[in-house]
Design a protein around this motif. Structure first.
Motif, PDB file in Angstrom:
ATOM      1  N   ASP A  82      51.785  70.317  31.425  1.00 33.12           N
ATOM      2  CA  ASP A  82      51.542  69.157  30.582  1.00 33.12           C
ATOM      3  C   ASP A  82      50.083  69.166  30.132  1.00 33.12           C
ATOM      4  OD1 ASP A  82      51.891  66.617  29.362  1.00 33.12           O
ATOM      5  OD2 ASP A  82      50.980  65.698  31.135  1.00 33.12           O
ATOM      6  N   GLY A  83      49.872  69.132  28.823  1.00 33.45           N
ATOM      7  CA  GLY A  83      48.523  69.214  28.280  1.00 33.45           C
ATOM      8  C   GLY A  83      47.626  68.081  28.729  1.00 33.45           C
ATOM      9  N   ALA A  84      48.165  66.868  28.810  1.00 37.65           N
ATOM     10  CA  ALA A  84      47.367  65.716  29.227  1.00 37.65           C
ATOM     11  C   ALA A  84      46.895  65.873  30.667  1.00 37.65           C
ATOM     12  CB  ALA A  84      48.178  64.435  29.068  1.00 37.65           C
ATOM     13  N   GLN A 107      45.699  60.317  21.848  1.00 31.35           N
ATOM     14  CA  GLN A 107      47.047  60.662  21.398  1.00 31.35           C
ATOM     15  C   GLN A 107      48.076  60.171  22.409  1.00 31.35           C
ATOM     16  OE1 GLN A 107      48.106  61.956  18.593  1.00 31.35           O
ATOM     17  NE2 GLN A 107      50.205  62.463  19.108  1.00 31.35           N
ATOM     18  N   ASP A 108      47.776  60.347  23.698  1.00 29.99           N
ATOM     19  CA  ASP A 108      48.687  59.900  24.749  1.00 29.99           C
ATOM     20  C   ASP A 108      48.779  58.379  24.773  1.00 29.99           C
ATOM     21  OD1 ASP A 108      50.434  60.341  26.919  1.00 29.99           O
ATOM     22  OD2 ASP A 108      48.817  59.944  28.342  1.00 29.99           O
ATOM     23  N   LYS A 109      47.658  57.715  24.544  1.00 26.06           N
ATOM     24  CA  LYS A 109      47.645  56.252  24.564  1.00 26.06           C
ATOM     25  C   LYS A 109      48.392  55.654  23.378  1.00 26.06           C
ATOM     26  CE  LYS A 109      44.416  52.390  24.653  1.00 26.06           C
ATOM     27  NZ  LYS A 109      43.004  52.008  24.569  1.00 26.06           N
ATOM     28  N   GLU A 110      48.203  56.216  22.201  1.00 26.14           N
ATOM     29  CA  GLU A 110      48.809  55.658  20.991  1.00 26.14           C
ATOM     30  C   GLU A 110      50.273  56.046  20.819  1.00 26.14           C
ATOM     31  OE1 GLU A 110      47.520  53.489  18.775  1.00 26.14           O
ATOM     32  OE2 GLU A 110      45.779  53.355  20.094  1.00 26.14           O
ATOM     33  N   ILE A 111      50.575  57.327  21.030  1.00 25.57           N
ATOM     34  CA  ILE A 111      51.918  57.842  20.753  1.00 25.57           C
ATOM     35  C   ILE A 111      52.710  58.104  22.028  1.00 25.57           C
ATOM     36  CG2 ILE A 111      53.235  59.654  19.551  1.00 25.57           C
ATOM     37  CD1 ILE A 111      51.486  57.951  17.692  1.00 25.57           C
ATOM     38  N   GLY A 112      52.027  58.622  23.058  1.00 27.67           N
ATOM     39  CA  GLY A 112      52.712  58.936  24.305  1.00 27.67           C
ATOM     40  C   GLY A 112      53.200  60.367  24.385  1.00 27.67           C
TER      41      GLY A 112
END
Length: 137
Positions: A82-84, A107-112
């Motif tokens: 997982d990149g995050a 990106q993770d916060k806005e889109i998931g």
């Protein structure tokens, strides 16, 4: 209104300075030993640092993406593709590479989803920008 006590060491000049209230400050002048990149070499160094982060993530992208083994300073082992997670656990020193970590977080916060994709795409854009720099544009 500063009083100054100077000392010249091996690495540079050190000054002990007192303000008007008697509080001490130490001023270390190391500019002679350190150099700062400017212009095109600075751009290329930042692009190289960012591309190294992108290349680390690129091999974990997709259905045939490889897992990464991450070992923390205290010996904790984490296996992930997982990149995050990879970016979160990497200890990045370069400021431009830290921007890519922040890009992944937002990106993770806005889109998931899509954290790896945005970092890899940013790396591809920087790769093309480096080619333009080499051409003098």
């Amino acid at each position: 209104k500063f009083s100054r006590v100077g000392n010249q060491g091996e690495r540079g000049t050190m000054s002990l300075v007192f303000d008007e209230y008697g509080r001490p400050f130490i001023i270390i002048k190391d500019q002679g030993t350190k150099s700062r990149l400017k212009g095109l070499p600075a751009l290329k160094a930042n692009i190289t640092a960012a591309r190294s982060v992108c290349q680390t993530l690129r091999s974990s992208l997709g259905p045939k993406g490889m897992d990464k083994i991450l070992v923390s300073g205290d010996g904790e082992v984490c296996v992930s593709n997982d990149g995050a997670t990879i970016l979160e656990r990497m200890e990045v020193q370069n400021e431009i590479a830290k921007l890519l970590v922040e890009l992944s977080r937002s990106q993770d916060k806005e889109i998931g989803d899509g954290t790896t994709g945005v970092v890899v795409m940013a790396g591809a854009l920087l790769e093309q920008a480096e080619l333009l720099l080499d051409r003098g544009l």
